[in-house]
Design an enzyme around this catalytic site. Structure first.
Site, PDB file in Angstrom:
ATOM      1  N   HIS A 288       0.822  -1.216   0.000  1.00 52.25           N
ATOM      2  CA  HIS A 288       0.000   0.000   0.000  1.00 52.25           C
ATOM      3  C   HIS A 288       0.851   1.258   0.000  1.00 52.25           C
ATOM      4  CE1 HIS A 288      -0.029   0.796   4.469  1.00 52.25           C
ATOM      5  NE2 HIS A 288       0.049  -0.512   4.564  1.00 52.25           N
ATOM      6  N   ASP A 300       5.626   1.235   7.384  1.00 56.07           N
ATOM      7  CA  ASP A 300       4.266   0.810   7.021  1.00 56.07           C
ATOM      8  C   ASP A 300       3.589   1.845   6.142  1.00 56.07           C
ATOM      9  OD1 ASP A 300       1.751  -0.266   6.893  1.00 56.07           O
ATOM     10  OD2 ASP A 300       1.254   0.099   8.990  1.00 56.07           O
ATOM     11  N   GLU A 332      -5.354   1.789   2.112  1.00 52.07           N
ATOM     12  CA  GLU A 332      -5.308   0.557   2.913  1.00 52.07           C
ATOM     13  C   GLU A 332      -5.677   0.873   4.347  1.00 52.07           C
ATOM     14  OE1 GLU A 332      -3.459  -2.666   5.449  1.00 52.07           O
ATOM     15  OE2 GLU A 332      -3.195  -0.522   5.555  1.00 52.07           O
ATOM     16  N   GLU A 333      -5.157   1.980   4.850  1.00 55.04           N
ATOM     17  CA  GLU A 333      -5.341   2.303   6.272  1.00 55.04           C
ATOM     18  C   GLU A 333      -6.778   2.686   6.606  1.00 55.04           C
ATOM     19  OE1 GLU A 333      -3.158   1.489   8.218  1.00 55.04           O
ATOM     20  OE2 GLU A 333      -1.154   1.769   7.390  1.00 55.04           O
ATOM     21  N   ASP A 361       3.138  -5.960   2.905  1.00 62.17           N
ATOM     22  CA  ASP A 361       2.814  -4.826   3.760  1.00 62.17           C
ATOM     23  C   ASP A 361       3.874  -4.756   4.858  1.00 62.17           C
ATOM     24  OD1 ASP A 361       1.642  -2.876   5.230  1.00 62.17           O
ATOM     25  OD2 ASP A 361      -0.260  -3.913   5.541  1.00 62.17           O
ATOM     26  N   HIS A 456       2.174   2.885  13.350  1.00 63.14           N
ATOM     27  CA  HIS A 456       1.155   3.930  13.185  1.00 63.14           C
ATOM     28  C   HIS A 456       1.432   5.181  14.016  1.00 63.14           C
ATOM     29  CE1 HIS A 456      -2.121   1.201  11.227  1.00 63.14           C
ATOM     30  NE2 HIS A 456      -0.996   1.292  10.548  1.00 63.14           N
TER      31      HIS A 456
HETATM   32 ZN   LIG Z   1       0.334  -1.477   6.371  1.00 64.63          ZN
END
Ligand SMILES: [Zn+2]
Ligand SMILES: *[C@@H]1O[C@H](CO)[C@@H](O)[C@H](O)[C@H]1NC(C)=O
Ligand SMILES: *[C@@H]1O[C@H](CO)[C@@H](O)[C@H](O)[C@H]1NC(C)=O
Ligand SMILES: *[C@@H]1O[C@H](CO)[C@@H](O)[C@H](O)[C@H]1NC(C)=O
Ligand SMILES: *[C@@H]1O[C@H](CO)[C@@H](O)[C@H](O)[C@H]1NC(C)=O
Ligand SMILES: *[C@@H]1O[C@H](CO)[C@@H](O)[C@H](O)[C@H]1NC(C)=O
Ligand SMILES: *[C@@H]1O[C@H](CO)[C@@H](O)[C@H](O)[C@H]1NC(C)=O
Ligand SMILES: *[C@@H]1O[C@H](CO)[C@@H](O)[C@H](O)[C@H]1NC(C)=O
Ligand SMILES: *[C@@H]1O[C@H](CO)[C@@H](O)[C@H](O)[C@H]1NC(C)=O
Ligand SMILES: *[C@@H]1O[C@H](CO)[C@@H](O)[C@H](O)[C@H]1NC(C)=O
Length: 522
Positions: A288, A300, A332-333, A361, A456
């Site tokens: 992504h 990420d 994606e998130e 990912d 994140h």
């Molecule tokens: Zn991811």
């Protein structure tokens, strides 16, 4: 992710400055002209047939790091709007990422047919929230992602009403909920369905309480006009309210407040397919292109994005027998939006051309990470998923590296492909999970700590990469591409039952997985 984090201008500057001091690569920024000659074929290659050992040997960590530096600068494009670097969809950082992917691929001549796929996506932000029940402020209260605000973005006051049977059917709402706040147990159907059912019954807000001891932070998923402001709370904090309400109490007052927005925006997937190779038999892989709003997402999934881009570049030296198709997914998130859209848009004939999908990912091992293989098995998933799992196992064994399995539970972009009947699998490195003692003994690192402490977060920057392991996983990705680009011998044929699966059978009213992306949906 819905929670907008800001940082002071000073703190953001500090982050940007420290990234520039990285001693990993020679001073300058990413130089688009590669230093070693790359033979850019136009689809009539120079005759070197793809070979896994050669493609793996072409993976150079310095090139990956140079691209990570480029991506860090791109994430900084969001500074003026977000006060910190991010590549969340809708941000300048994400637009810059898509431009970067597209322009890097465009340099590869006509080895690839590069296309954009633009689609509508939802993007949510929760700016502020508060919940009070009786005189208590429940500590576990967390607004769901993609929740609408309370009316007029103001607090609403009402009595808490306990909804029987989990609120999955209209008949659970026989009481008029107007002016009230619905208290609903987790389970059976999605959070989005519960919120919409409560909204239809007139409730001003909803609280979904957990049915196990974990924290409850989820998403309402695709917006509905019936969704209402919705919180998740822990089972422990809800227990006394539930007991009191079941006991006939009518006096439990509550105040709910959520200030949020849910917007529809357009965003873009980038797809590149080799012009050579059998177009009826494609190996597809994807990562992504977006990050969460909270940070730049260099691991990420900057890492996966970069691994794919570098492999796409190195692949141009070779002749492929089967078509290779790369996908860089947006959104994606926000719930696997881009990959799901792509898989759903495939015609039945196009669907059949994809022999398998490999999800990449966040491939580098973050400092406390692990080597994980999705436990993609043939019985529960389309045939071929199991063979792919074996390919990863064999490679780690050959390298003398330890690995573990991770449940195939809906947390990344393979979901849309599985739903479309396409065999899938992939590798992962741990994300926010906690490392066990057993894992520490086979991988090193710290037991009891999060695999990726920056998952994140703002600190998912260029320092959040383990270069040795990133190189290893990128070689594994190269191996997977080279293997299937060369031959599908021994790999199960696609079954023609796809239409059956995707048009009737697997479109169940209850979701197949508890997760859709990184967030719980039910
Ligand atoms: Zn991811
Ligand atoms: C591809 O490159 C080869 C060798 O450079 C050239 O002969 C051929 O005309 C090119 N084909 C196309 C379609 O551009
Ligand atoms: C695809 O998207 C890229 C990046 O945003 C853009 O530069 C390019 O012009 C687009 N190409 C097409 C054919 O729309
Ligand atoms: C490139 O891919 C697009 C999308 O699949 C397709 O419509 C188009 O015909 C392809 N172009 C070439 C030259 O193969
Ligand atoms: C529900 O209650 C509200 C306010 O008490 C009232 O205006 C509304 O008509 C009621 N709705 C139904 C379906 O009874
Ligand atoms: C949840 O925690 C309570 C006490 O903290 C314990 O009694 C209960 O068994 C736990 N439930 C589950 C499902 O783990
Ligand atoms: C339930 O009601 C009974 C009788 O009114 C009362 O004695 C008891 O404390 C109540 N229990 C709870 C949990 O509120
Ligand atoms: C084709 O390209 C590869 C990779 O650059 C190179 O190693 C090989 O010598 C070339 N083969 C021919 C026949 O030119
Ligand atoms: C993998 O999945 C299979 C089938 O779903 C299950 O039987 C097996 O226990 C799982 N293995 C691991 C290591 O999780
Ligand atoms: C794999 O795990 C074993 C313990 O089971 C350990 O002795 C070994 O060093 C590990 N190998 C690597 C490469 O980390």
């Amino acid at each position: 992710m819905a929670i907008l984090r800001t940082c002071t201008a000073l703190a953001c500057v500090a982050v940007a400055a420290s990234a520039r001091q990285l001693p990993l690569v020679a001073d300058d920024s990413y130089n688009p002209a590669p230093s070693s000659p790359i033979v850019v074929s136009n689809g009539t290659s120079n005759g070197t047939v793809i070979d896994t050992k050669k493609l793996q040997a072409d993976i150079d960590i310095n090139k990956l790091v140079a691209r990570a530096e480029a991506l860090s600068k791109i994430a900084d494009l969001s500074l003026s709007e977000y006060n910190h670097p991010t590549r969340v969809i809708g941000s300048q950082g994400h637009l810059g990422t898509v431009d970067y992917i597209y322009s890097e691929l465009s340099k590869l001549g006509d080895y690839y047919n590069v296309t954009n796929q633009t689609f509508p996506a939802v993007s949510g932000n929760v700016f502020e929230s508060r919940l009070v029940v009786g005189y208590e402020v429940p500590k576990s209260a967390s607004p769901m992602s993609l929740t609408p605000p309370t009316k007029q973005h103001e607090p609403v006051y009402g009595k808490l009403l306990l909804v029987p049977n989990g609120g999955c059917s209209a008949s659970d709402f026989s009481r008029n909920m107007t002016g009230h706040i619905a208290l609903i147990k987790r389970g059976t159907c999605s959070f989005g369905d519960k919120s919409a059912n409560a909204g239809k019954a007139g409730a001003d807000a909803a609280i979904i309480y957990n049915n196990d001891n974990s924290t409850l932070s989820g998403t309402l998923g695709s917006p509905s006009p019936y969704h209402i402001a919705t919180f998740g709370v822990s089972a422990a904090e809800a227990a006394p309210w539930v007991a009191a309400l079941q006991n006939g109490t009518t006096g439990l007052d509550a105040i709910a407040y959520i200030d949020s927005t849910v917007d529809e925006i357009m965003t873009t997937n980038v797809i590149a397919q080799t012009t050579a190779g059998d177009p009826e038999n494609c190996v597809m892989l994807g990562g992504h292109s977006d990050s969460v709003a909270a940070g730049p997402g260099i691991n990420d999934d900057g890492s996966g994005t970069i691994s794919l881009l570098e492999i796409a570049t190195q692949l141009t030296k070779y002749e492929v027998n089967n078509c290779v198709r790369f996908g860089w997914w947006a959104g994606e998130e926000e719930g696997l939006l881009g990959s799901t859209y792509y898989a759903e848009q495939l015609s039945a004939a196009e669907n059949q051309k994809i022999r398998l999908f490999m999800d990449y990912d966040a491939s580098p091992l973050i400092p406390n990470g692990v080597f994980q293989i999705y436990n993609s098995t043939n019985g529960q998933n389309p045939a071929g998923s199991g063979e792919l799992r074996v390919l990863y196992e064999d490679w780690y064994k050959e390298q003398g590296l330890n690995y573990t399995y991770i449940v195939f539970d809906g947390r990344s972009d393979y979901v849309g492909f599985l739903d479309a009947g396409i065999p899938s699998g992939g590798i992962a490195t741990g994300a926010e999970g906690i490392k066990t003692k057993e894992e520490a003994s086979i991988f090193g690192g710290e037991a009891g700590s999060q695999y990726d402490p920056c998952y994140h977060e703002l600190c998912d920057d260029i320092h959040n990469l383990d270069l040795t392991e990133w190189e290893a996983n990128t070689k594994l990705i190269a191996h997977s591409v080279a293997t299937y680009a060369k031959s599908f011998d021994g790999f199960p044929k696609r079954v023609a039952a796809v239409e059956e699966r995707s048009l009737s059978g697997s479109k169940k009213s209850t979701p197949q997985f508890k997760y859709r992306g990184n967030e719980l949906i039910m």
